[in-house]
Design a protein around this motif. Structure first.
Motif, PDB file in Angstrom:
ATOM      1  N   ASN A  63       0.801  -1.242   0.000  1.00 35.97           N
ATOM      2  CA  ASN A  63       0.000   0.000   0.000  1.00 35.97           C
ATOM      3  C   ASN A  63       0.833   1.292   0.000  1.00 35.97           C
ATOM      4  O   ASN A  63       0.294   2.376  -0.197  1.00 35.97           O
ATOM      5  N   ARG A  64       2.148   1.168   0.244  1.00 35.18           N
ATOM      6  CA  ARG A  64       3.044   2.338   0.214  1.00 35.18           C
ATOM      7  C   ARG A  64       2.597   3.442   1.169  1.00 35.18           C
ATOM      8  O   ARG A  64       2.782   4.632   0.881  1.00 35.18           O
ATOM      9  N   LYS A  65       1.977   3.052   2.291  1.00 36.74           N
ATOM     10  CA  LYS A  65       1.560   4.065   3.262  1.00 36.74           C
ATOM     11  C   LYS A  65       2.581   4.144   4.397  1.00 36.74           C
ATOM     12  O   LYS A  65       2.969   3.127   4.964  1.00 36.74           O
ATOM     13  N   GLU A  66       2.974   5.370   4.709  1.00 36.94           N
ATOM     14  CA  GLU A  66       3.990   5.636   5.728  1.00 36.94           C
ATOM     15  C   GLU A  66       3.668   4.936   7.048  1.00 36.94           C
ATOM     16  O   GLU A  66       4.547   4.441   7.746  1.00 36.94           O
ATOM     17  N   LEU A 110      17.419  -1.150   6.987  1.00 36.53           N
ATOM     18  CA  LEU A 110      17.016  -1.132   5.576  1.00 36.53           C
ATOM     19  C   LEU A 110      15.750  -0.285   5.380  1.00 36.53           C
ATOM     20  O   LEU A 110      15.605   0.411   4.376  1.00 36.53           O
ATOM     21  N   SER A 111      14.840  -0.338   6.352  1.00 36.05           N
ATOM     22  CA  SER A 111      13.614   0.459   6.253  1.00 36.05           C
ATOM     23  C   SER A 111      13.938   1.948   6.292  1.00 36.05           C
ATOM     24  O   SER A 111      13.303   2.740   5.602  1.00 36.05           O
ATOM     25  N   TYR A 112      14.923   2.322   7.124  1.00 35.52           N
ATOM     26  CA  TYR A 112      15.329   3.729   7.142  1.00 35.52           C
ATOM     27  C   TYR A 112      15.994   4.102   5.826  1.00 35.52           C
ATOM     28  O   TYR A 112      15.749   5.162   5.272  1.00 35.52           O
ATOM     29  N   GLU A 113      16.829   3.191   5.321  1.00 36.09           N
ATOM     30  CA  GLU A 113      17.570   3.514   4.103  1.00 36.09           C
ATOM     31  C   GLU A 113      16.635   3.614   2.899  1.00 36.09           C
ATOM     32  O   GLU A 113      16.630   4.611   2.182  1.00 36.09           O
ATOM     33  N   GLU A 114      15.828   2.571   2.687  1.00 35.04           N
ATOM     34  CA  GLU A 114      15.058   2.514   1.443  1.00 35.04           C
ATOM     35  C   GLU A 114      13.662   3.108   1.563  1.00 35.04           C
ATOM     36  O   GLU A 114      13.157   3.699   0.619  1.00 35.04           O
ATOM     37  N   GLY A 115      13.026   2.919   2.734  1.00 36.69           N
ATOM     38  CA  GLY A 115      11.655   3.400   2.890  1.00 36.69           C
ATOM     39  C   GLY A 115      11.622   4.867   3.273  1.00 36.69           C
ATOM     40  O   GLY A 115      10.983   5.692   2.628  1.00 36.69           O
ATOM     41  N   LYS A 116      12.361   5.202   4.342  1.00 37.52           N
ATOM     42  CA  LYS A 116      12.313   6.560   4.884  1.00 37.52           C
ATOM     43  C   LYS A 116      13.295   7.500   4.196  1.00 37.52           C
ATOM     44  O   LYS A 116      13.155   8.717   4.302  1.00 37.52           O
TER      45      LYS A 116
END
Ligand SMILES: [Zn+2]
Length: 548
Positions: free
Chosen positions: A88-91, A123-129
């Protein structure tokens, strides 16, 4: 994961009672749903189901804070929210993934899952955030706390990649600006034996490549060469020294950045033979097989022998019996394969069947059997056929058990390698290949020319013998077997095999009856008898045909 589950099992055995059982049930049922969703079928894009399973995991540590499953539940709550985010690409989903992993790390810092959780957090900080500073901080924390192991090694790779990205930003603009990022060649590996050598190049992404052959140039002191140009690639390894192989086929490998867009890999050969190149995904690697002259040499030796014999006598060639078989128990190590009733794993069942079958083939037919793995270790797919090729095996049989979302699904199906467009087969291949459906369709064109010169007829014949034998044997002993047929599919584990090769999906681990039976020793023995008979029949019929 096995050690982790074992540890939990011991803890649970010590504490009995309703609460201990309830948290386990909640955890296992949520994990089952998670595994089903992960399998790359249509439900994997279902955001409501991902959210529901994430919430189920999240509730376990709230309700049972001292449960032995609390850390696992937080870990998979994080993973489920991360999957939800990719749908869903929701923060908010990403924030919840981060929250659960942070909770795991602060409450259970010594959990066996701490490394993996820290890695995915970073990885979530690097790629998502896109928060490079926090990502770097988390990767470094992982490496400091746990200097050894797969996850810290991955963290180091990420840090290096981030560093390189920073430097590239600072570098003066070049011609390649605005073009897609180049694939990085990070390593060249090889497997070698008497009549076969496989070179594997590890790449960061998909590439196009061209292979060329150059004849020997004695005047320049150059041996015959095969060279491969990797288009749109960058050298990410030290190319100063050649990689010395010095087996019967290959002297050495040289790598260099040929021009800003091309990495050239040169194979200095001892003699020129056939070669075969193919690309495998997830992670991408380019494989080059170099074939020896075994067949030609043997033929020549036979001819020579014939000349020495007295004339006018016809000489029959030796019986083409099976000398050596490679059995490939699927999955292993970090990859459990399918998970079924009561937590039984595919990797354990197929290893047990393979070992029993190996013993029987050796004892009763005198066949040498090589197993691609003898224990619970992880073997990359391309290494499995490399073993078969290096061992110069006569057959390659990959053993698996099936899984389906529909618990009623049952029966047996057998596959041989082909470039298929059948939707169900592609879905199956995606699961067994451990890859996504998309990368399979991307790769069909690469593999299409490979299937034509494979031992297709013998593979089909072997598939038939094994399949019908299992259907009839097991049917006689345990009641009717659902025959799901013999099919072609795109299995990477079969790509590049130089001998007849098949993959058998022996019953459904997700079916209540079949899943339970598969763990029973007597049932496995019956299955082994059936497979053994299939191999024996294959040997008998091919001998008859070849002696005509
Ligand atoms: Zn499998």
């Amino acid at each position: 994961m096995t050690a982790f589950i074992l540890a939990l099992g011991l803890l649970l055995a010590a504490s009995t009672g309703w609460a201990a059982k309830r948290d386990k049930d909640l955890y296992l049922s949520a994990k089952k749903e998670y595994d089903l969703l992960r399998k790359g079928n249509s439900a994997s894009g279902n955001s409501r189901r991902w959210e529901a399973v994430a919430e189920r995991f999240q509730k376990i540590p709230q309700e049972f804070p001292r449960s032995a499953y609390a850390d696992g539940a937080l870990f998979y709550a994080g993973k489920s929210y991360r999957e939800l985010y990719s749908v869903n690409r929701k923060e908010r989903a990403l924030d919840l993934a981060i929250k659960n992993w942070r909770a795991l790390l602060s409450r259970y810092p010594n959990s066996p899952l701490a490394k993996e959780a820290r890695y995915f957090l970073a990885l979530s900080y690097e790629e998502g955030k896109g928060d490079v500073a926090e990502a770097r901080k988390q990767y470094q924390a992982l490496i400091e706390k746990f200097p050894r192991g797969d996850w810290p090694a991955k963290a180091k790779k990420r840090l290096k990649a981030m560093q390189e990205a920073e430097e590239e930003k600072k570098a003066p603009p070049s011609l390649s600006d605005g073009q897609p990022a180049k694939a990085l060649l990070s390593q060249v590996r090889y497997t070698s034996s008497q009549s076969y050598t496989r070179i594997t190049m590890d790449l960061s992404s998909e590439i196009r490549f061209e292979t060329h052959v150059l004849k020997e140039e004695p005047s320049k002191g150059l041996p015959p060469r095969i060279y491969v140009d990797l288009l749109g690639a960058r050298l990410g390894m030290d190319g100063a020294q050649p990689i010395v192989v010095q087996d019967r086929l290959l002297r050495q490998v040289r790598v260099a950045q040929f021009n800003p867009d091309i990495v050239r890999v040169v194979l200095d050969m001892s003699s020129l033979n056939g070669h075969n190149a193919f690309l495998l995904p997830d992670p991408y690697r380019l494989v080059i097989d170099i074939q020896g002259q075994r067949d030609r040499e043997q033929f020549a030796a036979l001819e020579k022998k014939r000349d020495l014999l007295p004339p006018r006598k016809t000489v029959k060639p030796p019986l083409p019996g099976l000398r050596r078989i490679v059995l490939d128990p699927g999955h292993g190590g970090k990859d459990p394969g399918a998970i079924g009733v009561k937590g039984a794993t595919e990797k354990e069942i197929v290893l047990s069947v393979a070992k029993k079958l190996a013993k029987k083939l050796k004892a009763e037919m005198g066949i040498e059997v090589v197993l691609t793995r003898r224990d619970d270790s992880f073997i990359p797919l391309e290494d499995r056929t490399a073993i078969a090729n290096a061992e110069d095996a006569d057959l390659f049989i990959s053993l698996h058990v099936n899984a389906a979302q529909n618990a009623a699904a049952r029966g047996i199906e057998t596959y041989y390698l082909d470039n298929t467009s059948d939707e169900a087969s592609v879905r199956m291949a995606a699961r067994e290949n451990g890859t996504s459906r998309k990368s399979i369709s991307d790769l069909q064109f690469i593999l299409s020319d490979l299937t034509q010169n494979s031992k297709l007829e013998d593979s089909i014949s072997l598939a038939h013998r094994l399949h019908t034998s299992v259907v009839s044997h097991m049917g006689q002993r345990y009641g009717p077997v659902k025959d799901l047929g013999i099919k072609k599919a795109l299995f990477y584990v079969l790509v590049g095999a130089r001998m007849p090769s098949v993959l058998v999906e022996m019953f459904f681990i997700t079916n209540k009856t079949e899943g339970r039976e598969l763990t029973r020793s007597a049932y496995q023995d019956a299955l082994v008898d059936a497979l053994f008979d299939g191999i024996k029949k294959y040997q008998e019929t091919t001998q008859v045909v070849k002696n005509l």
